[in-house]
Design an enzyme around this catalytic site. Structure first.
Site, PDB file in Angstrom:
ATOM      1  N   GLU A 244       0.873  -1.180   0.000  1.00 50.02           N
ATOM      2  CA  GLU A 244       0.000   0.000   0.000  1.00 50.02           C
ATOM      3  C   GLU A 244       0.901   1.217   0.000  1.00 50.02           C
ATOM      4  O   GLU A 244       1.526   1.532   1.012  1.00 50.02           O
ATOM      5  CB  GLU A 244      -0.867   0.006   1.279  1.00 50.02           C
ATOM      6  CG  GLU A 244      -1.765  -1.201   1.430  1.00 50.02           C
ATOM      7  CD  GLU A 244      -2.976  -1.175   0.506  1.00 50.02           C
ATOM      8  OE1 GLU A 244      -3.145  -0.184  -0.229  1.00 50.02           O
ATOM      9  OE2 GLU A 244      -3.735  -2.156   0.514  1.00 50.02           O
ATOM     10  N   CYS A 278      -1.935   9.376   3.167  1.00 49.74           N
ATOM     11  CA  CYS A 278      -1.841   8.743   1.846  1.00 49.74           C
ATOM     12  C   CYS A 278      -3.020   9.120   0.962  1.00 49.74           C
ATOM     13  O   CYS A 278      -2.893   9.127  -0.255  1.00 49.74           O
ATOM     14  CB  CYS A 278      -1.737   7.237   1.984  1.00 49.74           C
ATOM     15  SG  CYS A 278      -3.153   6.502   2.785  1.00 49.74           S
TER      16      CYS A 278
HETATM   17  P1  NAD Z   1       8.785   4.604   4.452  1.00 47.22           P
HETATM   18  O1  NAD Z   1       8.765   3.841   3.183  1.00 47.22           O
HETATM   19  O2  NAD Z   1       9.919   5.520   4.704  1.00 47.22           O
HETATM   20  O3  NAD Z   1       8.749   3.614   5.714  1.00 47.22           O
HETATM   21  C1  NAD Z   1       7.766   2.595   5.831  1.00 47.22           C
HETATM   22  C2  NAD Z   1       8.327   1.472   6.690  1.00 47.22           C
HETATM   23  O4  NAD Z   1       9.422   0.852   6.016  1.00 47.22           O
HETATM   24  C3  NAD Z   1       8.860   1.942   8.041  1.00 47.22           C
HETATM   25  O5  NAD Z   1       8.527   0.995   9.020  1.00 47.22           O
HETATM   26  C4  NAD Z   1      10.355   1.999   7.823  1.00 47.22           C
HETATM   27  O6  NAD Z   1      11.115   1.836   8.993  1.00 47.22           O
HETATM   28  C5  NAD Z   1      10.567   0.832   6.871  1.00 47.22           C
HETATM   29  N1  NAD Z   1      11.781   0.955   6.059  1.00 47.22           N
HETATM   30  C6  NAD Z   1      12.409   2.100   5.673  1.00 47.22           C
HETATM   31  N2  NAD Z   1      13.504   1.795   4.928  1.00 47.22           N
HETATM   32  C7  NAD Z   1      13.557   0.452   4.826  1.00 47.22           C
HETATM   33  C8  NAD Z   1      14.437  -0.462   4.169  1.00 47.22           C
HETATM   34  N3  NAD Z   1      15.497  -0.044   3.476  1.00 47.22           N
HETATM   35  N4  NAD Z   1      14.178  -1.783   4.272  1.00 47.22           N
HETATM   36  C9  NAD Z   1      13.101  -2.218   4.960  1.00 47.22           C
HETATM   37  N5  NAD Z   1      12.241  -1.398   5.624  1.00 47.22           N
HETATM   38  C10 NAD Z   1      12.459  -0.084   5.549  1.00 47.22           C
HETATM   39  O7  NAD Z   1       7.385   5.376   4.513  1.00 47.22           O
HETATM   40  P2  NAD Z   1       6.927   6.514   5.526  1.00 47.22           P
HETATM   41  O8  NAD Z   1       7.692   7.756   5.223  1.00 47.22           O
HETATM   42  O9  NAD Z   1       6.934   6.000   6.917  1.00 47.22           O
HETATM   43  O10 NAD Z   1       5.403   6.696   5.095  1.00 47.22           O
HETATM   44  C11 NAD Z   1       4.997   7.602   4.112  1.00 47.22           C
HETATM   45  C12 NAD Z   1       4.593   6.886   2.849  1.00 47.22           C
HETATM   46  O11 NAD Z   1       3.632   5.891   3.155  1.00 47.22           O
HETATM   47  C13 NAD Z   1       3.907   7.823   1.867  1.00 47.22           C
HETATM   48  O12 NAD Z   1       4.352   7.552   0.558  1.00 47.22           O
HETATM   49  C14 NAD Z   1       2.438   7.485   2.026  1.00 47.22           C
HETATM   50  O13 NAD Z   1       1.647   7.803   0.925  1.00 47.22           O
HETATM   51  C15 NAD Z   1       2.490   6.013   2.310  1.00 47.22           C
HETATM   52  N6  NAD Z   1       1.282   5.564   3.021  1.00 47.22           N
HETATM   53  C16 NAD Z   1       0.404   4.754   2.343  1.00 47.22           C
HETATM   54  C17 NAD Z   1      -0.757   4.328   2.975  1.00 47.22           C
HETATM   55  C18 NAD Z   1      -1.744   3.438   2.256  1.00 47.22           C
HETATM   56  O14 NAD Z   1      -2.567   2.798   2.925  1.00 47.22           O
HETATM   57  N7  NAD Z   1      -1.736   3.353   0.935  1.00 47.22           N
HETATM   58  C19 NAD Z   1      -1.020   4.713   4.295  1.00 47.22           C
HETATM   59  C20 NAD Z   1      -0.102   5.530   4.942  1.00 47.22           C
HETATM   60  C21 NAD Z   1       1.056   5.943   4.293  1.00 47.22           C
END
Ligand code: NAD
Length: 478
Positions: A244, A278
C-alpha cells in the site's frame, strides 16, 4: 525519560543501541527506544512460527473473541495512545483521538464480526466432496508508515490475525511509541506467546533484516522507494508482498459542483495531518470557469488555518514529523518554483522551535504528479472535461481520486472508467473497515479492509475427497 522496550515472543527487551524520540513541536527528546538486534529478530521469527502453528488451529469463534479483546485494549487506552502519537508525530491531538486510532480499533471489531459471518466451503463434486479451506500463510512481516501507525496496525494486523497468521510488526523508527505502549496491554491478554511481535529501529537495518528473514508474507505500507528495497531484500527468500503506497491524489472540481463542499473537502484532504496522509489531495484540478474565484477563496481559507502546538484545539496544523521531512518539503517546493510554478500562500518553513510548515497552495504552469506528503496542494486549471479526464488518466499513480460535480450520470461514468483504487464522487474519506482500500499502478497492489482485505492473508486450499472412482480410473484400459 521513558525507555520503550520491543516485544519478542512475549518478552519485553532492550538492545544496546538506543534511538532518541524527538517531539517535533518542541524539538525535545522525550523518550528512547532500542534498535532490535538481529539475534532478537531471529527469536521473533522462531516465536512467531510457533505461535502461528497454534493460532492456525483456533476456531473462527476463538479468533473473533481475541480480536474483540484487542479492540477493547485500544479503546481502554485511547487517550494515552493518542497522546503518544501526537507527541511523537506532531499531528493534531483531535485527529489522533477521534479519527486515526479509533479507525484502527474498528478494524479488529469488524474482522471479529466478519469471522462470525463466514464459513469454509464444501461443495458436492462429480466424484466426491470438495472442501475449500481458508489457510493462513504463517508469519506476516508488517511494515507500518510513520503517519498513522495504529490505524495501519488495524488495517493490516486485524485481517492477518483473523486469517490465522502471526505477526512481526516493524513500526517506523519515527513513530513506534503508540504500538509499543499498546503491546504492554496486549501482553496481559490470553494470546499465544509470539502471536504479536514488535521489532523497532531503523528501516535500513532491522527493516531490511525482516524482509530477508523467512517470514511467509510481507504487508508493506509506506513509500515506493522503500518497497523497491524490500523487494530486493526478498529475492533469495521470495514471498507474497501486499503493498500500500501513496501517490498523487487528484481532486477534480467541475464548474457545476457545490463549490463550498468541494472547497471544504479539498482543505481537509490537503491539510489534515499536515498533509501527511496517503489519501490527501496532491493536485486540485479546477475548471477554468470558476478557477479565479475558487483559488482566491482556497488561498484565503488555507492562510487562515492556525498552526502551532498540536495539543491546542484551535490549531489545525501541528509540526511536520521530522526535521528531515520538513527540509525535504522546502527543497521540493524550491525545485518546483524553478519550473514556473507560483506560490499563492505559505511555501516557507516557519522560523523558531519546532518543524512547522504552513498550509501552502502552489499554482502550476505545467502538470506535475508529485506526492509531497506535506501541507502543500498544487492547483491547476483545466479547460473542459476532456482535459481533466486526460490529466486524471495519465497519473502514474492511482490511489484515490475525488470528482466534484452535480452531473451524477457523468460522475458515475467517469468514476467507472478511470483507474484508481478509490473514487469519491462529491465526497472524501468515505471509507470504513467494510470498504476495500488500496491502489493501482504505482500506488501498489493488494487490498486492505473489507472481505477483500481478509482474503489477502489467506491461501485457499482445496481438499478433494473422492467418493466415486476418479476420472482417470481405467484411462489406460489396464
Ligand atoms: P517509508 O517507506 O519511509 O517507511 C515505511 C516502513 O518501512 C517503516 O517501518 C520503515 O522503517 C521501513 N523501512 C524504511 N527503509 C527500509 C528499508 N530499506 N528496508 C526495509 N524497511 C524499511 O514510509 P513513511 O515515510 O513511513 O510513510 C509515508 C509513505 O507511506 C507515503 O508515501 C504514504 O503515501 C504512504 N502511506 C500509504 C498508505 C496506504 O494505505 N496506501 C497509508 C499511509 C502511508
Amino acid at each position: 525519560m521513558e525507555e520503550y522496550k520491543y516485544y519478542i515472543a512475549g518478552e519485553f527487551k532492550t538492545g544496546d543501541e538506543k534511538i532518541n524520540v524527538v517531539n517535533p513541536a518542541t524539538e525535545e527528546i522525550f523518550a528512547r527506544l532500542s534498535q532490535t538486534s538481529e539475534k532478537d529478530l531471529q527469536a521473533a521469527v522462531t516465536g512467531a512460527k510457533q505461535a502461528a502453528k497454534l493460532w492456525k488451529k483456533t476456531s473462527f469463534k476463538e479468533r473473533a473473541a481475541a480480536l474483540r479483546e484487542i479492540a477493547k485494549c485500544i479503546y481502554d487506552n485511547l487517550n494515552t495512545l493518542a497522546t503518544l502519537e501526537t507527541r511523537e508525530i506532531g499531528k493534531p491531538f483531535k485527529e489522533s483521538l477521534f479519527v486515526d486510532i479509533q479507525l484502527g480499533a474498528d478494524c479488529f471489531k469488524y474482522y471479529a464480526s466478519f469471522l462470525e459471518s463466514i464459513q469454509e466451503e464444501s461443495l458436492p463434486g462429480e466424484y466426491g466432496i470438495d472442501l475449500i479451506k481458508y489457510e493462513p500463510f504463517g508469519v506476516c512481516g508488517v511494515y507500518l508508515p510513520y503517519n498513522v501507525p495504529l490505524m495501519i496496525f488495524g488495517f493490516t494486523g486485524a485481517a492477518a490475525l483473523a486469517a490465522g497468521n502471526s505477526l512481526i510488526i516493524k513500526p517506523s523508527e519515527f513513530a513506534s511509541l503508540s504500538l509499543l505502549e499498546l503491546v504492554k496491554h496486549l501482553d496481559r491478554l490470553d494470546l499465544p506467546k509470539g502471536l504479536i511481535n514488535v521489532v523497532t529501529g531503523r528501516g535500513e537495518t532491522i527493516g531490511k533484516a525482516l524482509a530477508e528473514s523467512p517470514v511467509d508474507l510481507i504487508s508493506f505500507t509506506g513509500s515506493r522507494q522503500t518497497l523497491k528495497k524490500i523487494i530486493a531484500a526478498t529475492v533469495d527468500n521470495p514471498k507474497k508482498i501486499i503493498c500500500e503506497l501513496g501517490g498523487c491524489n487528484i481532486a477534480a472540481v467541475f464548474a457545476d459542483c457545490d463549490k463550498e463542499a468541494a472547497m471544504q473537502n479539498i482543505l481537509g484532504s490537503s491539510f489534515m495531518k499536515q498533509g501527511q496522509m496517503c489519501i490527501g489531495t496532491s493536485l486540485a484540478l479546477v475548471d477554468e470557469k470558476i478557477y479565479p474565484e475558487f483559488s482566491r477563496e482556497l488561498v484565503r481559507k488555507a492562510g487562515a488555518i492556525k498552526i502551532g502546538d498540536p495539543f491546542a484545539p484551535e490549531n489545525g496544523l501541528g509540526p511536520i514529523a521530522t526535521k528531515k521531512h520538513r527540509d525535504d518539503i522546502d527543497n521540493k517546493v524550491s525545485e518546483l518554483i524553478k519550473t514556473g510554478a507560483v506560490i499563492l500562500c505559505g511555501g516557507k518553513p516557519l522560523a523558531g522551535k519546532g518543524y512547522f510548515y504552513p498550509a501552502t497552495v502552489i499554482e502550476l504552469k505545467n502538470i506535475c504528479y508529485e506526492e509531497f506528503f506535506a501541507p502543500v496542494v498544487l492547483l491547476k486549471s483545466f479547460n473542459g472535461r476532456r482535459e481533466a479526464e486526460e490529466i486524471i488518466e495519465n497519473n502514474p499513480t492511482g490511489l484515490v481520486c475525488q470528482i466534484w460535480t452535480k452531473d451524477l450520470p457523468y460522475a458515475q461514468r467517469l468514476a467507472g472508467e478511470i483507474s484508481y483504487g478509490t473514487v469519491w464522487v462529491n465526497s472524501f474519506v468515505q471509507m470504513s473497515s467494510l470498504t476495500p482500500f488500496g491502489g493501482v499502478r504505482a500506488s501498489g497492489w493488494g487490498r486492505n479492509l473489507g472481505r477483500e482485505g481478509f482474503f489477502e492473508y489467506i491461501q485457499s486450499k482445496h481438499i478433494g475427497i473422492g467418493l466415486l472412482p476418479s476420472p482417470v480410473t481405467g484411462w489406460f484400459g489396464a
